[in-house]
Design a protein around this motif. Sequence first.
Motif, PDB file in Angstrom:
ATOM      1  N   GLU A   1      -4.110 -14.727  -4.478  1.00 58.36           N
ATOM      2  CA  GLU A   1      -4.758 -15.898  -3.870  1.00 58.36           C
ATOM      3  C   GLU A   1      -5.286 -15.594  -2.472  1.00 58.36           C
ATOM      4  OE1 GLU A   1      -1.962 -19.063  -3.894  1.00 58.36           O
ATOM      5  OE2 GLU A   1      -1.993 -19.334  -6.088  1.00 58.36           O
ATOM      6  N   SER A   2      -4.709 -14.598  -1.810  1.00 61.70           N
ATOM      7  CA  SER A   2      -5.089 -14.291  -0.430  1.00 61.70           C
ATOM      8  C   SER A   2      -6.340 -13.435  -0.325  1.00 61.70           C
ATOM      9  CB  SER A   2      -3.935 -13.585   0.278  1.00 61.70           C
ATOM     10  OG  SER A   2      -3.762 -12.265  -0.248  1.00 61.70           O
ATOM     11  N   GLU A   3      -6.829 -12.883  -1.434  1.00 59.03           N
ATOM     12  CA  GLU A   3      -7.935 -11.946  -1.369  1.00 59.03           C
ATOM     13  C   GLU A   3      -9.268 -12.635  -1.672  1.00 59.03           C
ATOM     14  OE1 GLU A   3      -7.333  -8.960  -4.405  1.00 59.03           O
ATOM     15  OE2 GLU A   3      -7.917 -10.331  -6.000  1.00 59.03           O
ATOM     16  N   ASP A   4     -10.345 -11.948  -1.336  1.00 61.09           N
ATOM     17  CA  ASP A   4     -11.693 -12.392  -1.681  1.00 61.09           C
ATOM     18  C   ASP A   4     -12.130 -11.603  -2.911  1.00 61.09           C
ATOM     19  OD1 ASP A   4     -14.327 -13.069  -1.949  1.00 61.09           O
ATOM     20  OD2 ASP A   4     -14.964 -12.355   0.026  1.00 61.09           O
ATOM     21  N   PRO A   5     -12.212 -12.265  -4.083  1.00 65.01           N
ATOM     22  CA  PRO A   5     -12.566 -11.516  -5.293  1.00 65.01           C
ATOM     23  C   PRO A   5     -13.975 -10.937  -5.268  1.00 65.01           C
ATOM     24  CG  PRO A   5     -12.519 -13.871  -5.724  1.00 65.01           C
ATOM     25  CD  PRO A   5     -11.962 -13.688  -4.358  1.00 65.01           C
ATOM     26  N   MET A   6     -14.809 -11.414  -4.342  1.00 65.13           N
ATOM     27  CA  MET A   6     -16.176 -10.910  -4.234  1.00 65.13           C
ATOM     28  C   MET A   6     -16.251  -9.608  -3.438  1.00 65.13           C
ATOM     29  SD  MET A   6     -18.616 -12.913  -5.637  1.00 65.13           S
ATOM     30  CE  MET A   6     -20.078 -13.194  -4.637  1.00 65.13           C
ATOM     31  N   ASP A   7     -15.160  -9.259  -2.765  1.00 64.00           N
ATOM     32  CA  ASP A   7     -15.163  -8.081  -1.899  1.00 64.00           C
ATOM     33  C   ASP A   7     -14.159  -7.071  -2.411  1.00 64.00           C
ATOM     34  OD1 ASP A   7     -15.171  -6.183   0.077  1.00 64.00           O
ATOM     35  OD2 ASP A   7     -14.743  -7.566   1.730  1.00 64.00           O
ATOM     36  N   PRO A   8     -14.595  -6.097  -3.216  1.00 59.83           N
ATOM     37  CA  PRO A   8     -13.653  -5.119  -3.770  1.00 59.83           C
ATOM     38  C   PRO A   8     -12.949  -4.283  -2.716  1.00 59.83           C
ATOM     39  CG  PRO A   8     -15.924  -4.463  -4.204  1.00 59.83           C
ATOM     40  CD  PRO A   8     -15.972  -5.866  -3.669  1.00 59.83           C
ATOM     41  N   GLY A   9     -13.547  -4.202  -1.542  1.00 59.09           N
ATOM     42  CA  GLY A   9     -12.899  -3.462  -0.474  1.00 59.09           C
ATOM     43  C   GLY A   9     -11.634  -4.128   0.007  1.00 59.09           C
ATOM     44  N   LYS A  10     -11.458  -5.403  -0.306  1.00 55.93           N
ATOM     45  CA  LYS A  10     -10.275  -6.146   0.134  1.00 55.93           C
ATOM     46  C   LYS A  10      -9.358  -6.523  -1.029  1.00 55.93           C
ATOM     47  CE  LYS A  10     -12.567  -8.026   4.231  1.00 55.93           C
ATOM     48  NZ  LYS A  10     -13.003  -9.250   4.958  1.00 55.93           N
ATOM     49  N   TRP A  11      -9.660  -5.981  -2.198  1.00 48.53           N
ATOM     50  CA  TRP A  11      -8.764  -6.245  -3.323  1.00 48.53           C
ATOM     51  C   TRP A  11      -7.393  -5.646  -3.054  1.00 48.53           C
ATOM     52  CZ3 TRP A  11     -12.372  -4.678  -8.003  1.00 48.53           C
ATOM     53  CH2 TRP A  11     -13.332  -5.682  -8.192  1.00 48.53           C
ATOM     54  N   VAL A  12      -6.371  -6.412  -3.366  1.00 42.21           N
ATOM     55  CA  VAL A  12      -5.003  -5.952  -3.147  1.00 42.21           C
ATOM     56  C   VAL A  12      -4.496  -5.237  -4.395  1.00 42.21           C
ATOM     57  CG1 VAL A  12      -4.527  -7.811  -1.518  1.00 42.21           C
ATOM     58  CG2 VAL A  12      -4.045  -8.159  -3.955  1.00 42.21           C
ATOM     59  N   TRP A  13      -3.409  -4.519  -4.223  1.00 37.96           N
ATOM     60  CA  TRP A  13      -2.718  -3.912  -5.356  1.00 37.96           C
ATOM     61  C   TRP A  13      -1.392  -4.635  -5.521  1.00 37.96           C
ATOM     62  CZ3 TRP A  13      -4.662  -0.443  -8.765  1.00 37.96           C
ATOM     63  CH2 TRP A  13      -5.865   0.184  -8.413  1.00 37.96           C
ATOM     64  N   THR A  14      -1.286  -5.430  -6.588  1.00 37.18           N
ATOM     65  CA  THR A  14      -0.061  -6.176  -6.844  1.00 37.18           C
ATOM     66  C   THR A  14       0.999  -5.250  -7.429  1.00 37.18           C
ATOM     67  OG1 THR A  14      -0.646  -6.759  -9.114  1.00 37.18           O
ATOM     68  CG2 THR A  14      -1.481  -8.203  -7.359  1.00 37.18           C
ATOM     69  N   LYS A  15       2.211  -5.779  -7.536  1.00 33.73           N
ATOM     70  CA  LYS A  15       3.273  -4.978  -8.138  1.00 33.73           C
ATOM     71  C   LYS A  15       3.002  -4.712  -9.613  1.00 33.73           C
ATOM     72  CE  LYS A  15       6.923  -6.156  -4.856  1.00 33.73           C
ATOM     73  NZ  LYS A  15       8.275  -6.752  -4.664  1.00 33.73           N
ATOM     74  N   ALA A  16       2.359  -5.667 -10.292  1.00 35.00           N
ATOM     75  CA  ALA A  16       1.986  -5.443 -11.690  1.00 35.00           C
ATOM     76  C   ALA A  16       0.914  -4.361 -11.785  1.00 35.00           C
ATOM     77  CB  ALA A  16       1.502  -6.743 -12.331  1.00 35.00           C
TER      78      ALA A  16
END
Length: 607
Positions: free
Chosen positions: A168-183
Amino acid sequence: MNFKMKLKKIYTSVITSALFLTNFTCFAQKDFTPDWSKGVVWYQIFPERFNNGDLKNDPKVKDQNGAYPFDDTSDFQVHPWTSDWYQLQSYEQKNGKNIWFNLQRRRYGGDLQGVIDKLDYIKSLGVDAIYMTPVFWSPSSHKYDALCYHHVDPTFGPDPEGDKKLIESEDPMDPGKWVWTKADLLALKLIEEIHKRKMYIIFDGVFNHVGVKSFAFRDVEKNQQTSPYKDWFNIASWRDSAKGTTFQYKSWFGVKTLPEFKEDSGGIVHGPKEYIFNSTRRWMNPMGKGTAYGIDGWRLDVAYDVGHPFWKDWRRLVKTVNPQAYITAELVYPIGQTRPYLQGDEFDATMNYNFAFIMHDFFVQDSTASSVTAFDKKLKELREAFGAGVAFNMQNLMDSHDATRIGSAVANADGKKFGEWGEYFNWSQKSNNKNYNTRKPTSVQLQKQKLIAAFQILYLGSPMIYYGDECGMWGANDPDCRKPMLWPEKKYDAETFNPDQTRHDPDAVAFNSELFAWYKKIIALHKQYKSIRLGSFSTLLIDDTQKVYAFSRQYNGEKIIVIVNRGKKPVSFAPAFLQNVPYKEVNSKRILRQVTVKPMDLVILSN
């Protein structure tokens, strides 16, 4: 999945055996396919039903929001893994719905840790490569209604609630800010563990449509024309009280929970295309660490519903990231309609349903079975249709998550034919056909499955085994083909319930060690003999009267001969091809000049 059922109902019977009667000649074609995937043994996993390796991440009822049958408020619990398939549990009885409603609500808790825990089992079978049905975030059990492509479903990882907050905290339009979840990170661990065992893995790409709860569509539904994703979808009308219009959009085969991406003459339009491309890079070269850390390729869902221009562009991307990546498509088309996808600029292979159709006609059917002559002719046409590289890469399956399990197919001979795809799909669903036999296969029927499996593994191409077929699972078409996996360490309730909750005599449910040993033995031959993996194919004998078929596989002087008796009586004969060269039975190593083949069995020889 529910929407896949609708697709099968819409399909016409265009794919019939008659379509194979046109002569197709083998044509010269440059080999554009990967090397590693030629002749490998595939294993298909449906993650939610394979193994529950982490009881702490089990899905909650709220995780079903947006998934058929659209009930995320009734009583719910993770379903007992070893319970009787058709028996309504007490929590299910409270909603007053029938078994078909409740089967779609069930969650068994299968997850990625469960797959990791069973990799040694898969390796022990002799498997080379794993195809995972979708692992991306989705509210359904099958996950073909993705909420996104760049995150693994949180309930497949160790911290579902933490992952959701992080996303929820990320911007899905910006792949540079995509997080890596534990899954996500657990998926990378799964890839690493598979590669450690010298196996390969491909993910399922569902790029025609997304789920109604996806980040992009939710924004469009909320913000309408002001949404940054408004051009991603085909919007027929916007919500406007002044004009009296409602929000309407194009969905996959009219299933409103599956909005389709917009396409133009260039394929999927720019916005979703870029998102798909970025997601593709993410899983093939995670964190930029290199392709050794990423998946080895893709299986593409409903490939026939995405325009050719998109696939051509996407293939260029995939092969740029990893030239040895493997790309296979879900196509249920006859040869002529399949050929444009296999010219070297789109896919390397397909899920070879055409192979399954031919096999069902010859082996599964009894009184209506095709002749040996017709069987050989159809195999030749299909084998030579797309070039040698493709032929070795085709995923030669007998069933899948979208089809009756082979264990139940052999228990329902002489019904509809598998090649009559739409009619067969409906006929082989217990919900549509009360007379369909969903009881445990008999020993005679299991012998037929063993012969089918042996031919599948010894034939030219890449055999694909659907999880559990190797240990005796049975089940009608969707959803019955998606039962939880049988494990030898678990004690299962006998199946005694019919769908209407009446009872029948108990069918014992347990891991079939004898059947597993058979699959393992034949796969071991596949690995031992390079002629089976990569050799040429030649027909040696066709006997329509006795239903005997013999063929050879040859590679650099190594030769394997397979003699199949499809009939009901033993056959003894001294074929000419055994008289001049000494051939040994592969297990006993005895030289044979004369062979005796038991009914529904085979003999395998080597030089």
